[in-house]
Write an enzyme that holds these catalytic residues in place. Structure first.
Site, PDB file in Angstrom:
ATOM      1  N   ASP A  36       0.887  -1.213   0.042  1.00  0.00           N
ATOM      2  CA  ASP A  36      -0.120   0.056   0.045  1.00  0.00           C
ATOM      3  C   ASP A  36       1.162   1.224  -0.083  1.00  0.00           C
ATOM      4  O   ASP A  36       1.923   1.278   0.316  1.00  0.00           O
ATOM      5  CB  ASP A  36      -0.746   0.085   1.284  1.00  0.00           C
ATOM      6  CG  ASP A  36      -2.087   0.860   1.005  1.00  0.00           C
ATOM      7  OD1 ASP A  36      -3.240   0.126   1.094  1.00  0.00           O
ATOM      8  OD2 ASP A  36      -2.060   2.106   0.799  1.00  0.00           O
ATOM      9  N   SER A 150     -15.407  -3.008 -10.754  1.00  0.00           N
ATOM     10  CA  SER A 150     -16.556  -2.442  -9.966  1.00  0.00           C
ATOM     11  C   SER A 150     -17.898  -2.480 -10.813  1.00  0.00           C
ATOM     12  O   SER A 150     -17.765  -2.799 -11.946  1.00  0.00           O
ATOM     13  CB  SER A 150     -16.197  -1.065  -9.757  1.00  0.00           C
ATOM     14  OG  SER A 150     -17.476  -0.367  -9.416  1.00  0.00           O
ATOM     15  N   TYR A 163     -14.103   6.920 -13.641  1.00  0.00           N
ATOM     16  CA  TYR A 163     -14.071   5.547 -12.971  1.00  0.00           C
ATOM     17  C   TYR A 163     -14.520   4.557 -13.437  1.00  0.00           C
ATOM     18  O   TYR A 163     -14.072   3.449 -13.427  1.00  0.00           O
ATOM     19  CB  TYR A 163     -14.704   6.001 -11.485  1.00  0.00           C
ATOM     20  CG  TYR A 163     -14.852   4.930 -10.506  1.00  0.00           C
ATOM     21  CD1 TYR A 163     -13.828   4.209  -9.732  1.00  0.00           C
ATOM     22  CD2 TYR A 163     -16.047   4.069 -10.113  1.00  0.00           C
ATOM     23  CE1 TYR A 163     -13.640   3.317  -8.749  1.00  0.00           C
ATOM     24  CE2 TYR A 163     -15.908   3.051  -9.456  1.00  0.00           C
ATOM     25  CZ  TYR A 163     -14.832   2.445  -8.513  1.00  0.00           C
ATOM     26  OH  TYR A 163     -14.660   1.643  -7.868  1.00  0.00           O
ATOM     27  N   LYS A 167     -12.285   1.141 -14.406  1.00  0.00           N
ATOM     28  CA  LYS A 167     -12.995  -0.257 -14.041  1.00  0.00           C
ATOM     29  C   LYS A 167     -13.422  -1.335 -15.286  1.00  0.00           C
ATOM     30  O   LYS A 167     -13.349  -2.551 -15.332  1.00  0.00           O
ATOM     31  CB  LYS A 167     -14.032   0.066 -13.121  1.00  0.00           C
ATOM     32  CG  LYS A 167     -13.503   0.156 -11.879  1.00  0.00           C
ATOM     33  CD  LYS A 167     -12.289  -0.457 -11.152  1.00  0.00           C
ATOM     34  CE  LYS A 167     -11.952   0.047  -9.653  1.00  0.00           C
ATOM     35  NZ  LYS A 167     -10.880  -0.631  -9.227  1.00  0.00           N
ATOM     36  N   THR A 198     -16.082   0.692   2.861  1.00  0.00           N
ATOM     37  CA  THR A 198     -14.648   1.037   2.711  1.00  0.00           C
ATOM     38  C   THR A 198     -14.312   2.462   2.998  1.00  0.00           C
ATOM     39  O   THR A 198     -15.141   3.319   2.769  1.00  0.00           O
ATOM     40  CB  THR A 198     -14.292   0.519   1.412  1.00  0.00           C
ATOM     41  OG1 THR A 198     -14.721   1.275   0.399  1.00  0.00           O
ATOM     42  CG2 THR A 198     -14.308  -0.957   1.223  1.00  0.00           C
TER      43      THR A 198
END
Length: 255
Positions: A36, A150, A163, A167, A198
């Protein structure tokens, strides 16, 4: 592929889907390398114990990710790097034309695609090159790659051009990558989560998040990271799951 005594690289592992997956795999007896950009990953690795190592790295950096892969290969010993669960990514919301008539920022669009799509390709290519050198397991398998797409790839909402495109690219890579890597006995899968609890969801206004949760047919709530981790483990252990994208969304179809 069995999880116990195997080594897996988890990206986006400091929180959310990645952290839950790392914890589940460690509890199942795996070794994990947690990757990360946030140094919080160091604390998580310490909490998980001797089976976990941390690597602070940028998924879009060839050098950073090669180091993370090398760490995993070394940790895996004779069996090497057995799998990758790639969870790292960003969310972005921007209309093509805002209320004042201004066009969307091109750099912001490019950043989203670079992280979510180019970053995924970077992780996949380096991990696959390492896994291709693994000795085959009992079933002949050498490795498995699980990417995170997603449902926005299919049901993108207003403001999600960047986005959704990034994806959708992850979805589009799944089958050709699985076909190509089949000669190395490496499987490629993708999970397309719906609305999950999340840190990424915290970037969405509360009212919008509540509306999304209410739109889930059943269970009528946000998904839990542990449910993503469960599916990741099932993909690892089921050799017939290959070249596919699995929606994990409680039946929601966004509008």
């Amino acid at each position: 592929m069995q999880v116990k005594d195997r080594t897996f690289l988890i990206t986006g592992a400091a929180s959310g889907l990645g952290a839950a997956t790392a914890e589940r795999l460690v509890n199942a007896g795996a070794n994990v390398v947690l990757c990360d950009m946030s140094d919080r990953v160091l604390n998580l690795a310490e909490q998980l114990g001797a089976q976990a190592k941390a690597c602070v790295a940028d998924i879009t950096s060839a050098a950073d990710m090669q180091q993370a892969v090398n760490t995993a290969v070394a940790l895996g010993g004779e069996s090497g790097l057995s799998g990758v669960v790639h969870c790292a990514g960003v969310v972005s919301v921007a209309k093509l034309v805002d209320r004042e008539g201004n066009p969307a920022d091109l750099d912001s669009y490019a950043r989203t695609v670079h992280i979510n799509l180019v970053g995924t390709f970077n992780v996949m290519r380096l991990a696959a090159a390492a896994m291709a050198n693994n000795p085959p397991g009992d079933s002949g398998e050498r490795g498995v790659i699980i990417n995170t797409a997603s449902i926005a790839a299919f049901d993108g909402q207003v403001g999600q051009c960047a986005y959704s495109a990034s994806k959708a690219g992850v979805v589009g890579m799944s089958l050709p990558a699985a076909r190509e890597l089949s000669r190395h006995a490496i499987r490629v899968m993708a999970i397309a989560p719906g609305v999950f609890e999340t840190p990424m969801m915290s970037e969405i206004p509360d009212e919008a998040a509540q509306a999304l949760a209410a739109a889930v047919p059943f269970p009528k709530r946000l998904g839990k990271p542990e449910e993503f981790a469960l599916l990741a483990e099932q993909i690892i252990t089921n050799p017939m799951l290959n070249g596919e994208v699995i929606r994990l969304d409680g039946g929601i179809r966004m509008q």
